[in-house]
Design a protein around this motif. Structure first.
Motif, short mmCIF file in Angstrom:
data_model
loop_
_atom_site.label_atom_id
_atom_site.label_comp_id
_atom_site.label_asym_id
_atom_site.label_seq_id
_atom_site.Cartn_x
_atom_site.Cartn_y
_atom_site.Cartn_z
N LEU A 138 0.77 -1.26 -0.14
CA LEU A 138 -0.04 -0.13 0.00
C LEU A 138 0.86 1.25 0.07
CD1 LEU A 138 -2.71 -1.13 2.42
CD2 LEU A 138 -2.73 -1.28 0.05
N LEU A 139 1.88 1.31 0.56
CA LEU A 139 2.87 2.46 0.51
C LEU A 139 3.53 2.70 -0.63
CD1 LEU A 139 4.64 4.29 2.46
CD2 LEU A 139 6.60 2.47 2.51
N PHE A 140 3.71 1.62 -1.55
CA PHE A 140 4.26 2.03 -2.92
C PHE A 140 3.13 2.84 -3.87
CE2 PHE A 140 7.62 -1.04 -2.12
CZ PHE A 140 8.79 -0.77 -3.35
N GLY A 141 1.61 2.22 -3.46
CA GLY A 141 0.81 3.03 -4.15
C GLY A 141 0.30 4.32 -3.56
N ILE B 168 -0.27 1.42 -9.92
CA ILE B 168 -1.75 2.05 -9.89
C ILE B 168 -2.68 1.37 -9.05
CG2 ILE B 168 -3.42 2.65 -11.38
CD1 ILE B 168 -1.16 2.99 -13.56
N TYR B 169 -2.78 0.09 -9.41
CA TYR B 169 -3.76 -0.88 -8.44
C TYR B 169 -3.34 -0.65 -6.87
CZ TYR B 169 -6.06 -4.77 -6.33
OH TYR B 169 -6.74 -5.46 -5.64
N ALA B 170 -2.10 -0.75 -6.41
CA ALA B 170 -1.74 -0.39 -5.11
C ALA B 170 -2.39 0.91 -4.44
CB ALA B 170 -0.23 -0.27 -5.00
N THR C 276 15.86 -4.99 -8.16
CA THR C 276 16.50 -4.52 -9.00
C THR C 276 17.98 -4.36 -8.67
OG1 THR C 276 16.21 -2.26 -8.28
CG2 THR C 276 14.86 -2.96 -9.91
N GLY C 277 18.33 -5.13 -7.56
CA GLY C 277 19.61 -5.11 -7.00
C GLY C 277 19.41 -5.33 -5.40
N PRO C 278 20.76 -5.49 -4.73
CA PRO C 278 20.80 -5.68 -3.44
C PRO C 278 20.16 -4.55 -2.62
CG PRO C 278 22.94 -6.37 -4.42
CD PRO C 278 21.99 -5.50 -5.33
N GLY C 279 19.18 -5.02 -1.73
CA GLY C 279 18.50 -3.83 -1.06
C GLY C 279 17.55 -2.91 -1.63
N ARG C 280 17.16 -3.10 -3.26
CA ARG C 280 16.44 -2.23 -3.80
C ARG C 280 15.14 -2.95 -4.72
NH1 ARG C 280 17.86 2.81 -3.89
NH2 ARG C 280 16.17 3.24 -5.48
N TYR C 281 14.04 -2.34 -4.66
CA TYR C 281 12.84 -3.01 -5.07
C TYR C 281 12.25 -1.92 -6.05
CZ TYR C 281 14.33 -6.32 -1.65
OH TYR C 281 15.12 -7.10 -1.01
N ARG C 282 11.50 -2.70 -7.31
CA ARG C 282 10.66 -1.63 -8.09
C ARG C 282 9.29 -2.24 -8.16
NH1 ARG C 282 13.90 -0.86 -13.11
NH2 ARG C 282 13.47 -3.10 -13.36
N MET C 283 8.29 -1.46 -8.41
CA MET C 283 7.00 -1.86 -8.62
C MET C 283 6.46 -1.42 -10.12
SD MET C 283 3.64 -1.44 -6.36
CE MET C 283 4.27 -2.72 -5.01
N HIS C 284 5.91 -2.49 -10.77
CA HIS C 284 5.57 -2.32 -12.02
C HIS C 284 4.59 -1.16 -12.15
CE1 HIS C 284 3.39 -3.04 -15.84
NE2 HIS C 284 4.54 -3.54 -16.26
N ASP C 285 4.42 -0.29 -13.04
CA ASP C 285 3.60 0.63 -13.15
C ASP C 285 2.14 0.39 -12.95
OD1 ASP C 285 5.45 2.51 -13.33
OD2 ASP C 285 5.14 3.07 -15.54
N LEU C 286 1.53 -0.78 -13.62
CA LEU C 286 0.16 -1.28 -13.24
C LEU C 286 0.01 -1.65 -12.07
CD1 LEU C 286 -0.33 -2.88 -16.88
CD2 LEU C 286 -1.06 -0.46 -16.25
N VAL C 287 0.86 -2.24 -11.45
CA VAL C 287 0.84 -2.72 -10.14
C VAL C 287 0.84 -1.56 -9.06
CG1 VAL C 287 1.79 -4.19 -8.27
CG2 VAL C 287 2.08 -4.97 -10.65
N MET D 46 2.37 6.44 -1.91
CA MET D 46 3.56 7.51 -2.15
C MET D 46 3.84 7.62 -3.58
SD MET D 46 3.89 8.54 0.88
CE MET D 46 5.43 9.62 0.42
N ARG D 47 3.15 6.77 -4.44
CA ARG D 47 3.74 6.85 -5.86
C ARG D 47 5.09 6.48 -5.98
NH1 ARG D 47 -1.26 7.29 -5.64
NH2 ARG D 47 -2.67 8.86 -6.49
N LEU D 48 5.40 5.47 -5.39
CA LEU D 48 6.88 4.93 -5.43
C LEU D 48 6.93 4.15 -6.54
CD1 LEU D 48 7.79 4.31 -1.58
CD2 LEU D 48 8.77 6.13 -3.29
N ARG D 49 7.97 4.25 -7.34
CA ARG D 49 8.11 3.47 -8.60
C ARG D 49 9.65 2.30 -8.09
NH1 ARG D 49 7.00 7.67 -12.02
NH2 ARG D 49 5.25 7.11 -13.39
N GLU D 50 10.26 3.13 -7.28
CA GLU D 50 11.38 2.11 -6.88
C GLU D 50 11.80 2.90 -5.37
OE1 GLU D 50 15.96 1.01 -8.23
OE2 GLU D 50 14.54 1.74 -9.66
N ALA D 51 12.42 1.96 -4.53
CA ALA D 51 12.98 2.20 -3.20
C ALA D 51 13.75 1.27 -2.72
CB ALA D 51 11.52 2.47 -2.28
N GLY D 52 14.55 1.78 -1.69
CA GLY D 52 15.68 1.07 -1.19
C GLY D 52 14.99 0.44 0.48
N ILE D 53 15.77 -0.45 0.96
CA ILE D 53 15.21 -0.81 2.26
C ILE D 53 15.19 0.23 3.49
CG2 ILE D 53 15.95 -2.42 4.17
CD1 ILE D 53 14.78 -3.84 1.73
N PRO D 54 16.36 1.31 3.35
CA PRO D 54 16.31 2.32 4.49
C PRO D 54 15.07 2.90 4.18
CG PRO D 54 18.55 2.19 3.55
CD PRO D 54 17.59 1.12 2.57
#
Length: 461
Positions: free
Chosen positions: A364-367, A419-421, A406-417, A369-377
């Motif tokens: 829900l946070l990704f949706g 939007i649904y979030a 997308t790499g150690p400690g980094r995560y990305r959410m697909h645009d359509l996902v 905050m409109r986050l496309r990519e974020a790191g663990i911190p």
């Protein structure tokens, strides 16, 4: 089939004779050996005695025998008999259960080539593979295409079972139910309820011994749903599709799918809409593919809408999809819809993580905050949880195909996902957690993102 039944029961001729005798039936060992080597239809009394001795209900077998007897042509007189090899009934029982493969299916060509190479490699007598990927990535389509391409390498037949792992409003099949369907596909008797997965799996392996078959299990919910089917036995191949990678299974080779390449997406639109229509505005075609997330399901939905509206230019649908607030509404036609496909994965996440679990809150946070990519911190700060817990939550999203690493400690959410979030966040998060959210964030920018009290509000949910 009586020969297979005898083999699967694991009983000797003497044991079958003794079992039949205790039931008051006469079944000499010599009669069993002689009847099971013939190609003519066995007598009704023999069929009933043998099936009963194997511990099964003989009534379905007797009914099948009567149907075969009625289908046989009249026997010639002795004077008319000439030496000839009797035609076996087995070819008529070879299952061909693969779903139809539309000619316009395309995409993931490199994965298709690798999959065909695995299934036809003579050094792999019993290959197995798991095709995984996010909703709408084309897992089932790729599996069906590959299965049709290699069908000739499995002359004893192809079996198909829809496991209903992500079918809306339907419970996934249990392992015992899956094996029972496979046995029925082989025209094998299924033990009476209650079904025991280990027992029926052993019966299936016995039935596959000496055969070269391809088994396609579509839409698995978890590794536990297909684990009893490994190994399949003999020289048969197993092909599984699932949203998660099922990495806990021993043996299958993993084939993860992502989005289509731009050229593959353009070719798919040409196949679906016709090359002339796409060539009128190639830039709009590429933009359309981008707004569909480069996903085969999105492209099929968009193409279906355009096909029903032949006077629409591609640019018109592009303009309608440009608005994120209505994009998922536009990507819907009949039973094909992106939103419902994503909802299945989200509901599964809520069942396993809980309505207020950290993975659900991260989604829900990704949706929100409109986050496309974020790191663990950043996730740790916004969720108000330790770094280790934030990482576990992000990994749960990856395992559910709702995000990618997308790499150690980094995560990305697909645009359509994403939007649904965002839609779900609007329904589920407290109002104060949504009040000051930014409109778009391509990547994390902690100095501009959020105050601590905002993060606390999200964390409480």
């Amino acid at each position: 089939m009586l020969r297979l039944l005898k083999e699967s029961a694991g009983l000797t001729f003497r044991q079958l004779e003794n079992r039949a005798g205790r039931a008051g039936r006469r079944l000499p060992r010599s009669t069993i050996a002689s009847a099971l080597t013939r190609t003519t239809l066995p007598r009704e009394e023999f069929t009933e005695a043998l099936v009963s001795a194997c511990g099964l209900d003989a009534r379905p077998w007797l009914a099948a025998r009567r149907r075969l007897a009625c289908a046989q042509p009249p026997q010639p007189t002795a004077a008319a008999v000439v030496p000839a090899r009797t035609t076996s009934l087995r070819p008529a029982l070879i299952p061909r259960q693969l779903p139809f493969c539309p000619p316009d299916l395309t995409g993931h060509e490199h994965r298709l080539a690798d999959l065909i190479a695995l299934l036809t490699d003579p050094r792999s007598p019993a290959p197995s593979a798991v095709i995984s990927g996010p909703p709408g990535a084309g897992k089932s389509a790729l599996a069906v295409r590959a299965a049709h391409r290699v069908a000739a390498h499995y002359p004893d037949g192809q079996l198909y079972v829809q496991l209903r792992g992500t079918t809306p409003h339907a419970e996934p099949l249990t392992p015992a139910e899956t094996i029972a369907r496979l046995l029925r596909g082989l025209v094998m008797p299924v033990p009476a309820p209650p079904h025991d997965a280990s027992e029926t799996a052993a019966l299936l392996r016995s039935a596959l011994t000496g055969r070269r078959m391809l088994i396609l299990l579509d839409d698995a919910a978890s590794a536990a749903q297909v684990r009893p089917l490994l190994p399949t036995g003999g020289h048969s191949a197993l092909l599984v599709t699932a949203r998660s990678s099922l990495t806990s299974l021993d043996g299958p080779r993993s084939f993860p799918l992502g989005t289509l390449l731009p050229g593959e997406a353009y070719t798919m639109l040409e196949q679906l809409l016709g090359s002339e229509r796409v060539a009128r505005d190639p830039s709009a075609a590429f933009r359309l593919a981008e707004l569909c997330g480069w996903l085969p399901l999105g492209l099929r939905v968009a193409a279906a809408r355009l096909t029903a509206r032949p006077r629409w230019p591609l640019s018109l649908l592009v303009d309608r999809l440009a608005d994120e607030s209505t994009r998922l509404d536009e990507l819907r036609v009949d039973e094909l819809q992106i939103r419902e496909s994503l909802a299945v994965s989200y509901r599964a996440l809520r069942r396993t993580d809980g309505a207020s679990g950290t993975a659900v809150r991260a989604f829900l946070l990704f949706g929100s905050m409109r986050l496309r990519e974020a790191g663990i911190p950043l996730l740790s700060k916004l969720l108000c949880v330790p770094l280790a817990e934030a990482e576990r939550a992000a990994e749960r999203l990856v395992d559910s195909s709702l995000a990618e690493s997308t790499g150690p400690g980094r995560y990305r959410m697909h645009d359509l996902v994403r939007i649904y979030a965002g839609e779900q966040a609007d329904q589920e998060l407290p109002a104060e957690a949504r009040a000051n959210r930014p409109q778009t964030l391509a990547v994390e920018q902690p100095q501009r993102l959020v105050r601590c009290d905002h993060g606390s509000a999200v964390g409480r949910r």
